[in-house]
Scaffold this motif. Structure first.
Motif, PDB file in Angstrom:
ATOM      1  N   GLU A 112       0.832  -1.208   0.000  1.00 50.80           N
ATOM      2  CA  GLU A 112       0.000   0.000   0.000  1.00 50.80           C
ATOM      3  C   GLU A 112       0.864   1.255   0.000  1.00 50.80           C
ATOM      4  OE1 GLU A 112      -3.841   1.987   2.241  1.00 50.80           O
ATOM      5  OE2 GLU A 112      -2.644   0.523   3.339  1.00 50.80           O
ATOM      6  N   ASP A 113       1.940   1.268   0.784  1.00 52.15           N
ATOM      7  CA  ASP A 113       2.840   2.421   0.790  1.00 52.15           C
ATOM      8  C   ASP A 113       3.382   2.700  -0.602  1.00 52.15           C
ATOM      9  OD1 ASP A 113       2.500   2.886   3.489  1.00 52.15           O
ATOM     10  OD2 ASP A 113       4.373   1.921   4.109  1.00 52.15           O
ATOM     11  N   LEU A 114       3.759   1.642  -1.321  1.00 51.42           N
ATOM     12  CA  LEU A 114       4.272   1.821  -2.679  1.00 51.42           C
ATOM     13  C   LEU A 114       3.199   2.377  -3.608  1.00 51.42           C
ATOM     14  CD1 LEU A 114       6.406  -1.441  -3.039  1.00 51.42           C
ATOM     15  CD2 LEU A 114       7.294   0.905  -3.047  1.00 51.42           C
ATOM     16  N   VAL A 115       1.996   1.835  -3.525  1.00 52.86           N
ATOM     17  CA  VAL A 115       0.918   2.249  -4.428  1.00 52.86           C
ATOM     18  C   VAL A 115       0.530   3.709  -4.202  1.00 52.86           C
ATOM     19  CG1 VAL A 115      -1.545   1.888  -4.957  1.00 52.86           C
ATOM     20  CG2 VAL A 115       0.008  -0.064  -4.855  1.00 52.86           C
ATOM     21  N   ILE A 116       0.580   4.179  -2.959  1.00 51.76           N
ATOM     22  CA  ILE A 116       0.207   5.578  -2.698  1.00 51.76           C
ATOM     23  C   ILE A 116       1.379   6.532  -2.888  1.00 51.76           C
ATOM     24  CG2 ILE A 116      -1.666   4.932  -1.157  1.00 51.76           C
ATOM     25  CD1 ILE A 116       0.041   5.622   1.212  1.00 51.76           C
ATOM     26  N   GLY A 117       2.527   6.010  -3.340  1.00 56.01           N
ATOM     27  CA  GLY A 117       3.640   6.878  -3.709  1.00 56.01           C
ATOM     28  C   GLY A 117       4.679   7.116  -2.641  1.00 56.01           C
ATOM     29  N   LYS A 244       2.019  -1.310 -10.475  1.00 56.67           N
ATOM     30  CA  LYS A 244       2.214   0.097 -10.846  1.00 56.67           C
ATOM     31  C   LYS A 244       0.936   0.733 -11.384  1.00 56.67           C
ATOM     32  CE  LYS A 244       7.182  -0.055 -11.751  1.00 56.67           C
ATOM     33  NZ  LYS A 244       8.262   0.412 -12.643  1.00 56.67           N
ATOM     34  N   ARG A 245       0.002  -0.077 -11.831  1.00 52.07           N
ATOM     35  CA  ARG A 245      -1.253   0.438 -12.384  1.00 52.07           C
ATOM     36  C   ARG A 245      -2.411   0.378 -11.378  1.00 52.07           C
ATOM     37  NH1 ARG A 245      -1.118   0.941 -17.988  1.00 52.07           N
ATOM     38  NH2 ARG A 245       0.777   0.128 -18.962  1.00 52.07           N
ATOM     39  N   MET A 246      -2.140  -0.092 -10.164  1.00 53.82           N
ATOM     40  CA  MET A 246      -3.222  -0.297  -9.204  1.00 53.82           C
ATOM     41  C   MET A 246      -3.576   0.977  -8.457  1.00 53.82           C
ATOM     42  SD  MET A 246      -2.453  -4.179  -7.901  1.00 53.82           S
ATOM     43  CE  MET A 246      -2.308  -5.461  -9.164  1.00 53.82           C
ATOM     44  N   ASN A 247      -4.771   0.964  -7.888  1.00 53.45           N
ATOM     45  CA  ASN A 247      -5.370   2.133  -7.250  1.00 53.45           C
ATOM     46  C   ASN A 247      -5.579   1.837  -5.776  1.00 53.45           C
ATOM     47  OD1 ASN A 247      -7.272   4.054  -6.296  1.00 53.45           O
ATOM     48  ND2 ASN A 247      -8.100   4.343  -8.360  1.00 53.45           N
ATOM     49  N   ASN A 248      -5.137   2.744  -4.922  1.00 57.59           N
ATOM     50  CA  ASN A 248      -5.250   2.555  -3.477  1.00 57.59           C
ATOM     51  C   ASN A 248      -6.699   2.416  -3.006  1.00 57.59           C
ATOM     52  OD1 ASN A 248      -4.981   4.516  -0.573  1.00 57.59           O
ATOM     53  ND2 ASN A 248      -4.237   2.428  -0.717  1.00 57.59           N
ATOM     54  N   SER A 249      -7.656   2.900  -3.793  1.00 62.10           N
ATOM     55  CA  SER A 249      -9.063   2.726  -3.429  1.00 62.10           C
ATOM     56  C   SER A 249      -9.429   1.251  -3.355  1.00 62.10           C
ATOM     57  CB  SER A 249      -9.976   3.417  -4.449  1.00 62.10           C
ATOM     58  OG  SER A 249      -9.778   4.805  -4.440  1.00 62.10           O
ATOM     59  N   PHE A 250      -8.733   0.434  -4.145  1.00 63.12           N
ATOM     60  CA  PHE A 250      -9.066  -0.996  -4.235  1.00 63.12           C
ATOM     61  C   PHE A 250      -7.944  -1.891  -3.718  1.00 63.12           C
ATOM     62  CE2 PHE A 250     -11.287   1.207  -7.741  1.00 63.12           C
ATOM     63  CZ  PHE A 250     -12.596   0.984  -7.335  1.00 63.12           C
ATOM     64  N   LEU A 251      -6.973  -1.309  -3.030  1.00 65.13           N
ATOM     65  CA  LEU A 251      -5.870  -2.056  -2.431  1.00 65.13           C
ATOM     66  C   LEU A 251      -5.570  -1.431  -1.080  1.00 65.13           C
ATOM     67  CD1 LEU A 251      -2.604  -3.285  -4.100  1.00 65.13           C
ATOM     68  CD2 LEU A 251      -2.515  -2.067  -1.931  1.00 65.13           C
ATOM     69  N   ARG A 252      -5.887  -2.153  -0.005  1.00 71.67           N
ATOM     70  CA  ARG A 252      -5.719  -1.610   1.340  1.00 71.67           C
ATOM     71  C   ARG A 252      -5.079  -2.642   2.264  1.00 71.67           C
ATOM     72  NH1 ARG A 252      -9.021   2.877   2.479  1.00 71.67           N
ATOM     73  NH2 ARG A 252      -9.231   4.059   0.547  1.00 71.67           N
TER      74      ARG A 252
END
Length: 372
Positions: A112-117, A244-252
């Motif tokens: 999650e940390d990676l996905v949110i930048g 890299k294409r995933m969205n934090n809204s759907f990954l928690r």
């Protein structure tokens, strides 16, 4: 029997004329139109689920350092990642706990940390050789700094999942949440009517190579999941997608109290109305899907079933257990499952999500045996 081809449906998606409904809307349409009429009127049914999917992880390629290193052990934000693949390839598991924060932080939190930048701290220890002389390194990386970040999840999207209760005299902390003593509560998981595999239990469409919605990205089914057990209605999927294409809204990321970390994922599969069999299977309702309520107070592998219960009963919030009215709580989010199905519906309607022909079917006979 009314039928359509996948190429015909994809052409309608491309030109914007496809009619798309969610799996929650489909049962009433089939009641109104019949299966033949539903095949004529509907092109795609979108499904969705959002819940804890522990059997998940990501392959990460760091690129070569100078001097180069062959990583034997690696830690990402002090969470160990497996390095026994190749020099700078790692596999990070969702449930791996932190070395310094214990079960409150784990592999899922790193993802999650990676996905949110966020930037993560990398510590690596090498296995030296003439071509890989470096012994140790430390660096800081963001998701964009990895060459590849490929999610590969061995077991996701359970068709249905056992509910849990606890007959013992003590509170239990489990992967099904905190279970109160004396049959004090019931926890359950899964999206019921919206669940992808509940809408295609015979794998009429879903198979190896099926394009899916995976945490906001387009991913694929790569096979039957581990513990795949279709004979008993507990099918699972092995899936992959680009982190890299995933969205934090759907990954928690999540932590189950006194149990450990897990990863919540949104998964959706669009099901084409190819024939009346698929129209019938996508007309499933929560009242049609039943699961056993298992007693986790009996600490053995084959936990006894207290009773069978439908998702309709579970979602009501109260069920009867031996004459006692017991409250039920979901561990997964039906609201987010709806959001997955709705988002996928919009993508199909905009022509952004085409359906794919499976390369081969999923296994009709699975294997979910106890350890030898």
């Amino acid at each position: 029997m009314q039928e359509k081809s996948l190429s015909e449906i994809n052409e309608r998606i491309r030109n914007g004329s496809a009619r798309v409904v969610t799996a929650e809307e489909m049962p009433d349409l089939v009641d109104e139109l019949g299966t033949a009429g539903a095949v004529r009127e509907v092109d795609v049914v979108t499904t969705g689920t959002f819940g804890a999917m522990c059997s998940s992880g990501v392959f990460l390629n760091l690129g070569h350092s100078d001097p180069p290193i062959k990583i034997a052990r690696a830690y990402l934000n002090r969470v160990e990642a497996y390095g026994g693949i190749a020099a700078v390839d790692l596999f990070l598991g969702a449930t791996q706990p932190s070395e310094d924060r214990g079960i409150e932080y784990g592999g899922a939190h790193v993802m999650e940390d990676l996905v949110i930048g966020k930037q993560i701290e990398v510590e690596a220890h090498g296995s030296p050789s003439d071509c890989y002389p470096q012994m140790d390194l430390e660096t800081s990386l963001r998701l964009e700094d990895f060459n590849q970040a490929t999610m590969v999840n061995p077991r996701n999207a359970y068709q249905r999942y056992n509910a849990a209760t606890n007959s013992s005299d003590r509170t239990m902390h489990t992967y099904m949440g905190t279970l109160l003593p004396g049959l004090g509560n019931v926890h359950y998981s899964g999206a019921g009517v919206l669940s992808p595999l509940s809408n295609d239990p015979g794998f009429e469409y879903i198979g190896v190579g099926t394009r899916i919605f995976l945490a906001g990205a387009q991913g694929y089914v790569i096979g039957s999941g581990t513990q795949h057990n279709p004979e008993n209605g507990f099918s699972t999927l092995m899936v992959t997608g680009d982190l890299k294409r995933m969205n934090n809204s759907f990954l928690r990321a999540a932590t189950f109290h006194k149990y450990g970390p897990s990863l919540y994922l949104g998964i959706g599969i669009p099901i084409p109305m190819l024939n009346e069999r698929l129209a019938k299977s996508t007309a499933v309702r929560d009242s049609d899907i039943t699961v056993p309520v298992q007693d986790y107070g009996i600490q053995r592998r084959d936990k006894p079933s207290v009773r069978m219960v439908s998702y309709e009963e579970l979602k009501s919030g109260l069920i009867d257990l031996g004459g006692k009215e017991v409250s039920c709580s979901p561990l997964s989010s039906f609201q987010m499952a709806r959001e997955v199905a709705r988002t996928l519906k919009e993508q199909v309607e905009r022509g952004e999500f085409l359906l794919s022909q499976a390369a081969e079917p999923l296994l009709r006979v699975g294997s979910c045996r106890p350890m030898k």
